[in-house]
Design an enzyme around this catalytic site. Sequence first.
Site, mmCIF file in Angstrom:
data_model
loop_
_atom_site.group_PDB
_atom_site.id
_atom_site.type_symbol
_atom_site.label_atom_id
_atom_site.label_comp_id
_atom_site.label_asym_id
_atom_site.label_seq_id
_atom_site.Cartn_x
_atom_site.Cartn_y
_atom_site.Cartn_z
ATOM 1 N N GLU A 12 -37.593 -9.446 24.232
ATOM 2 C CA GLU A 12 -36.309 -9.239 24.897
ATOM 3 C C GLU A 12 -36.510 -8.680 26.300
ATOM 4 O O GLU A 12 -35.866 -9.120 27.260
ATOM 5 C CB GLU A 12 -35.452 -8.286 24.058
ATOM 6 N N GLY A 78 -28.345 -10.602 14.029
ATOM 7 C CA GLY A 78 -27.974 -11.622 13.071
ATOM 8 C C GLY A 78 -26.465 -11.742 13.000
ATOM 9 O O GLY A 78 -25.739 -10.762 13.183
ATOM 10 N N MET A 167 -30.350 -3.438 14.434
ATOM 11 C CA MET A 167 -31.071 -2.252 13.976
ATOM 12 C C MET A 167 -31.100 -1.128 15.012
ATOM 13 O O MET A 167 -31.797 -0.135 14.798
ATOM 14 C CB MET A 167 -32.498 -2.640 13.575
ATOM 15 N N ASP A 191 -29.960 -15.703 14.286
ATOM 16 C CA ASP A 191 -29.924 -16.392 12.990
ATOM 17 C C ASP A 191 -28.632 -16.041 12.275
ATOM 18 O O ASP A 191 -27.941 -15.089 12.632
ATOM 19 C CB ASP A 191 -31.140 -16.010 12.135
#
Length: 225
Positions: A12, A78, A167, A191
Amino acid sequence: MTIGIIAAMDKELELLKPMLKDLREEEKDGYRLFFGTAGEHTIVAMKCGIGKVNAALGTMTMLREAHPDMVINSGVAGSADSSVVQNDVVVGEQVAYHDVWCGPENPWGAVQGLPLFYEGAWDALVALPERSEIKRGLICTGDQFVENAAQVKSIKDRFPSALAVDMESAAIAQVCHLREVPMLSLRVISDCPWSEKDKSEEYIEFWQSAPKHTFEIVRELISRL
């Protein structure tokens, strides 16, 4: 304005560094801080590491060493809702923990004495460009990689409006809240764990085609602040 940009992983951070001019690097308490400019703003970028503790420690280091006026958390997440698909960008109008429980006198997700929902930086929300791939809503954070529909359902049972799961966002938001620094999280969807598709394959394919165009949203946001 001094703007801090926090990413969780090297992949990232490498997408963010090319947007900085006059790039220089400093090491502080084991963290590498990358200073530069973007338009009229001073930018400091860093990788905090994966998970809530790493995110909190990294954020504290940035706030202490660089004194940003605003923090942007840019990374991946996600999908937690069928309205959000791979390569969409979820902007955290609010962020919350999905895995915190401090007892019956507290709502699920709230650290005792602190808000359940941390609000996204208002100035940044107003400045966001209007694009079809940008979805605004709730990002939920926990110390687990969410990889299947059962996990998504467990989170949605408590946070029905959740659009994405990650997270780090809520930990960064908590530190910024305690230090009174506005914060906004922007997360590119890597995803869709609620779907039937092979999740590991989907995640690997995402990084193979690293969607740099989605990180242009950060560049455009900074130019509009």
